[in-house]
Write a protein that holds these residues in place. Structure first.
Motif: not given
Length: 302
Positions: A171-185, A214-225
Motif C-alpha cells: 500500500c505504501e508503494l502504491l501511495q508513493r507512486s501516485g495512487c489516489k483511489k482504488l475501486f474494489i467490489g 486509509k492509512k496511506h491516503s488512498i481513497s476507496t470506491h467500494t460497491s455492495f450488491l
C-alpha cells in the motif's frame, strides 16, 4: 487502446481523426480503438484477434492518444485514460457481464509503460486506468515503474480485494507512486453469499485492507450488491451493519441492486431489496465521510 465508458464513443474527441474505428466487443461493450496500425487490417480481422485473445493483437496498436480534456466525460479533471487489458483478469463473478464467457487479454507491460511515459511527456498529471479490474501484481509493477522513472502523476484504478493489499509495504508503494483511489467490489459481508457469487474474497481481509489503504491516503470506491438470488434478510442485514460500522474507512460507497444481466428467470426475492437499497443509499449520501463519485475527483486534486 482506449476503452471509454458507455455512451462516450459518439462524443469522442477522436472523431476528427480518420484513424479510428468503433467496434462492438462481443456484441456487448463498445470499444474505441485507434487503428493506425500496421497494414490494412479491417474490422473483422481485428474483432477476430480480440475475441481470440491472439498475441498478434499486441502489434496492432499505436499509443498516441489525443487530448481528452475537451470531453464532458472527463470533467472536472484533465485525465489521460489508459487500458492495460480487455476484459477482467479475474472474470469469475457469476453476476458480472465481464465474466460471462469472456477471455481477458492483457497488454504487455512495456506497451503500458510507453503510454504512461507519453502521458507524462504531454503534461498530463492524472491517469485513469479504465480496465474493469487490474491484477494487483500489475499495479505494483506500474507503481515501481512510475517511481523508478520519476513520473510524478496521480492515478486511479479498478482492482479487487487482493491479499497483497494486506501488506503495508504494498500500500505504501502504491501511495508513493501516485495512487489516489482504488475501486474494489466487496458486494457482501456474508462469506457464504460471497462464495455463491464466486467472488473469491474473504470477509476476514476486508477491514484490514480498508485500514491499510486509509492509512496511506488512498481513497476507496467500494460497491455492495443486494438481492443476489438466494440472499436472505439476515445476510443483507449483516452487510448493512458492516457498511454502517465501517463507513469511515470508505470514501465512495456504491449501493447496487442485483439485475439479471442474462435476462433469464424472474428473481425470487427473499426480502424487500428495494427498501434496503434505498435506505442505505440515503444513509451513504447523508454521511459526511462519503462524498459522491463525482466529487471524488475534487478530493484527488485537493
Amino acid at each position: 487502446v482506449i476503452v471509454p465508458q458507455y455512451g462516450v464513443v459518439k462524443h469522442s474527441p477522436l472523431v476528427d481523426n480518420k484513424y479510428y474505428i468503433t467496434l462492438t466487443w462481443e456484441d456487448n461493450i463498445k470499444t474505441l480503438l485507434k487503428d493506425i496500425l500496421k497494414g490494412n487490417e479491417n474490422r473483422d480481422d481485428l474483432c477476430y484477434h480480440i475475441n481470440k485473445g491472439s498475441p498478434e493483437i499486441d502489434n496492432f496498436f499505436d499509443f498516441n492518444i489525443d487530448d481528452f480534456s475537451n470531453n464532458d466525460y472527463y470533467y472536472p479533471v484533465k485525465k489521460y485514460p489508459v487500458a492495460t487489458s480487455l476484459g477482467c483478469s479475474y472474470g469469475k463473478c457469476v453476476f458480472c457481464p465481464y465474466s460471462i464467457g469472456k477471455r481477458s487479454f492483457v497488454l504487455k507491460k512495456e506497451k503500458v509503460f510507453l503510454q504512461l511515459a507519453n502521458a507524462f511527456n504531454k503534461g498530463y498529471s492524472f491517469i485513469e486506468f479504465i480496465d474493469p479490474n487490474i491484477h494487483i501484481n500489475y499495479l505494483l509493477e506500474i507503481a515501481n515503474y512510475l517511481i523508478k522513472n520519476d513520473l510524478k502523476v496521480n492515478w486511479i484504478a479498478n482492482t479487487r480485494l487482493y491479499e497483497q493489499l494486506l501488506y503495508d509495504k504494498n500500500c505504501e508503494l502504491l501511495q508513493r507512486s501516485g495512487c489516489k483511489k482504488l475501486f474494489i467490489g466487496l458486494e457482501s459481508y456474508d462469506q457464504k453469499l460471497l462464495n455463491d457469487m464466486n467472488k473469491g474474497i474473504l470477509i476476514t481481509n476486508i477491514v484490514k485492507v480498508l485500514e491499510n489503504l486509509k492509512k496511506h491516503s488512498i481513497s476507496t470506491h467500494t460497491s455492495f450488491l443486494f438481492g443476489f438470488p438466494g440472499e436472505t434478510q439476515e445476510q443483507a442485514t449483516r452487510t448493512e451493519l458492516f457498511i454502517k460500522d465501517n463507513i469511515n474507512l470508505m470514501d465512495v460507497v456504491e449501493i447496487n441492486r442485483y439485475v439479471d444481466v442474462l435476462g433469464s428467470n424472474e428473481i425470487t426475492k427473499e426480502y424487500d431489496v428495494e427498501k434496503v437499497v434505498m435506505r442505505l443509499r440515503e444513509y451513504v449520501d447523508n454521511h459526511n465521510k462519503a462524498p459522491s463519485y463525482y466529487n471524488i475527483y475534487r478530493l484527488i486534486i485537493e
